[in-house]
Every structure is written in C-alpha cells, then in structure tokens.
Design a protein around this motif. Structure first.
Motif, mmCIF file in Angstrom:
data_model
loop_
_atom_site.group_PDB
_atom_site.id
_atom_site.type_symbol
_atom_site.label_atom_id
_atom_site.label_comp_id
_atom_site.label_asym_id
_atom_site.label_seq_id
_atom_site.Cartn_x
_atom_site.Cartn_y
_atom_site.Cartn_z
ATOM 1 N N SER A 185 -36.166 123.957 -12.990
ATOM 2 C CA SER A 185 -36.634 124.202 -11.759
ATOM 3 C C SER A 185 -36.658 122.671 -10.880
ATOM 4 O O SER A 185 -37.921 122.540 -11.621
ATOM 5 N N GLN A 200 -41.891 125.543 -2.328
ATOM 6 C CA GLN A 200 -40.616 125.905 -2.297
ATOM 7 C C GLN A 200 -39.837 125.803 -3.458
ATOM 8 O O GLN A 200 -39.934 124.956 -4.112
ATOM 9 N N ASP A 202 -36.578 127.730 -5.549
ATOM 10 C CA ASP A 202 -35.305 128.641 -5.432
ATOM 11 C C ASP A 202 -34.762 128.409 -6.862
ATOM 12 O O ASP A 202 -35.454 127.745 -8.100
ATOM 13 N N ARG A 205 -29.631 129.558 -8.668
ATOM 14 C CA ARG A 205 -29.167 128.848 -7.377
ATOM 15 C C ARG A 205 -27.234 128.555 -7.442
ATOM 16 O O ARG A 205 -26.297 129.211 -6.880
ATOM 17 N N HIS A 209 -28.149 133.103 -5.660
ATOM 18 C CA HIS A 209 -29.857 132.517 -4.941
ATOM 19 C C HIS A 209 -30.606 133.141 -4.287
ATOM 20 O O HIS A 209 -30.239 133.698 -3.603
ATOM 21 N N LYS A 210 -31.681 133.035 -4.488
ATOM 22 C CA LYS A 210 -32.782 133.500 -4.306
ATOM 23 C C LYS A 210 -34.140 132.005 -3.843
ATOM 24 O O LYS A 210 -34.120 131.027 -4.354
ATOM 25 N N ARG A 211 -34.814 132.435 -3.104
ATOM 26 C CA ARG A 211 -36.030 131.705 -2.543
ATOM 27 C C ARG A 211 -37.108 131.785 -2.541
ATOM 28 O O ARG A 211 -37.570 132.402 -1.780
ATOM 29 N N THR A 224 -38.930 134.638 5.150
ATOM 30 C CA THR A 224 -38.312 133.874 3.985
ATOM 31 C C THR A 224 -37.803 132.439 5.030
ATOM 32 O O THR A 224 -37.579 132.661 5.949
ATOM 33 N N TYR A 228 -32.500 133.132 2.535
ATOM 34 C CA TYR A 228 -32.318 132.461 0.724
ATOM 35 C C TYR A 228 -33.414 134.340 1.082
ATOM 36 O O TYR A 228 -34.906 134.398 1.670
#
Length: 303
Positions: A185, A200, A202, A205, A209-211, A224, A228
């Motif tokens: 990551s 941040q 991620d 991906r 895809h989440k964040r 957010t 995301y």
C-alpha cells in the motif's frame, strides 16, 4: 453525455485526436481562470471564490493560479523529482531505477530485467503498466500505449500548469513487492504549511476501491474524500513516525503537498509528490470538511 465524452478523451486515442484541437482553440479563447471556475461549479456545486477562498478546494485552485515555481515542475516530474529526493532526504529512499527513455522502441523484452517492474510516464497521473513476467507481455501493444501517453497532456482542462513544462519520458522502476508477493500500500501524507494533517490509505484499488483517512495519531477521520467509502481498518505502519518526518522534510518547500510513501517492512520508499490533490475538485462527505480543512491550510496572505 458528459461522462461519455470525458471517458472518450481520456481513454482512447480517437478521443484525443478529435478533442485536442478543440481544447487548444478553447484555451486560446477562454482564460484559465474562467475554465477553472466553470469546472469547479459544475463539479462541486458551489461558486469558486478566488478573492477570499475558504474551503480546501478553493485554496487549491488559488494555489494553482498563484503559487508557481520551477521546483513545482521538477517535483511533479516523476523522473526529475528523483534528484530532488536524493538531495533532500537521500537516495536510499528511491525505488531502484532501471531505465528512462523518450523512445518507446527502447522498451523491449531484451532490454528489461527478469524480475517484476513498473512502467510509467513521468508527466501524467495513473496509466501505469505492471509487469510480473516480461515474457507474458504484449510489447507492441504496450509500446503503443506508452506512445499515446507520451503524446497526451495531463494539464488539459484542470489548470495543473506544472505538467505542461515537463518533457515526457518513459520511466521503468523495480516493482516493490511484500513478503507475501503483493504490491505494498502507498500512504499519502497530506501536508499543509509543512505539517502532516492526515494520511490517506487506498485499499483494494484494483477490485473494490476503498479509502481510509487517518489523523496524525492514526485515528480514523469522520469524512470521506472523492466518494470512496471506508474499508477495513488499516494497521499503523511500524515506520509511521519516520514517514511523517520524511513527509514534513519534503513539504517544507511548499504551501501544500501530498507526499506518497511506501512502507515495505521497516523500509520506506518515495512514491511521488502531488500539489493539487484531486486537482482541487475532490468532493468531501460531509461537505463541511472541505471548509474545516480549508481553515487548516494557510495561504501566504493569511499568515
């Protein structure tokens, strides 16, 4: 319709051939400031105030138009920035460079190593090619893709002027891989006025895809960014305190910058520097965080 035309331009050569002359003509007629204001209102839903910017996104637009230097150009260049990193924090933080060239014909199976690599151009965002095994790659197709990237300009439409002055080239680096055989990551440390404000991360991906966004104490923040949603909790890196020190060292020359770093075990590697995250058009949910972060970011006339 707008989404279709946007995707046509960014994702196809035909789109670039058709729309590039139109954009060049538009740029001769319409001012950069007017284009930014139009895109801002269309994307974020409120009018851009450049005379008295309050939100984070407004301040990024102000910085685009007013905070310009040769150092911004060098550090936006994914090849030239290596010299800056070597001088600023040391070459041991650089991902091993295999090759850089302006000629895509030099990107061949025979010229590349047998271990995994990553291929990218130095003047745009995204568009990377990951090579796990070079014998499995369609090299004519890859060279065609790289040639298209070299002939495109990421600076179009968004006012990110620093990309216009970068001489395009292809960069080949060793691919960082964890002990489990995965790509590590990257941690994006957002720095305001030389200090890390939040990080941040991620997640997934390539699939879903989440964040996650964490404060300096690695507490999940209650908003957010760029639509995301949050993913599973991410463990704080062993070397996070050192990452913060590195990011703040690199950030001391800039008003606002995002420093991307990789943590591979106890080692840290530099990714890239980004001056206008989300190009200043990233949506926050709830929207109030656009303005809360704006309060934290101080422009020169606010000091």
């Amino acid at each position: 319709m707008f989404t279709f035309l946007r995707d046509l331009y960014y994702n196809t050569m035909v789109g670039k051939i058709v729309f590039t002359p139109i954009f060049k003509l538009r740029d001769l007629i319409v001012s950069e400031k007017s284009l930014i204001k139009f895109r801002f209102k269309r994307t974020l839903g409120y009018k851009l105030n450049l005379e008295n910017p309050k939100s984070y996104n407004e301040k990024l637009q102000w910085l685009k138009l007013n905070d310009r230097s040769d150092l911004h150009v060098q550090c936006a260049d994914k090849f030239a920035v290596r010299k800056y990193i070597e001088t600023k924090i040391g070459k041991n933080y650089l991902i091993p460079l295999i090759k850089s060239t302006k000629n895509v014909k030099e990107i061949t199976l025979e010229s590349l190593p047998d271990y995994p690599i990553i291929i990218k151009t130095n003047h745009d965002s995204g568009g990377i090619t990951i090579v796990w095994k070079k014998e499995d790659v369609d090299w004519p197709k890859t060279r065609k893709k790289l040639a298209e990237q070299l002939n495109s300009s990421y600076a179009n439409h968004k006012g990110e002027w620093q990309y216009k002055d970068i001489e395009p080239r292809v960069v080949v680096e060793k691919l960082l891989i964890t002990e489990e055989g995965a790509i590590p990551s990257d941690f994006k440390l957002h720095c305001f006025n030389g200090k890390v404000i939040y990080t941040q991360v991620d997640i997934d991906r390539q699939t879903n895809h989440k964040r996650n966004l964490y404060d300096i104490n690695w507490k999940l923040l209650p908003f957010t960014y760029q639509q995301y949603q949050n993913g599973e909790p991410v463990e704080k890196p062993f070397v996070y305190d050192e990452m913060v020190k590195i990011a703040e060292k690199l950030a001391e020359d800039f008003i606002c910058v995002r420093v991307d770093l990789y943590a591979l075990g106890h080692s840290i590697y530099f990714g890239e520097l980004t001056f206008h995250s989300g190009s200043g058009f990233g949506k926050f949910e709830p929207t109030e965080w656009d303005f809360k972060l704006g309060e934290m970011l101080k422009l020169p006339f606010e000091k």
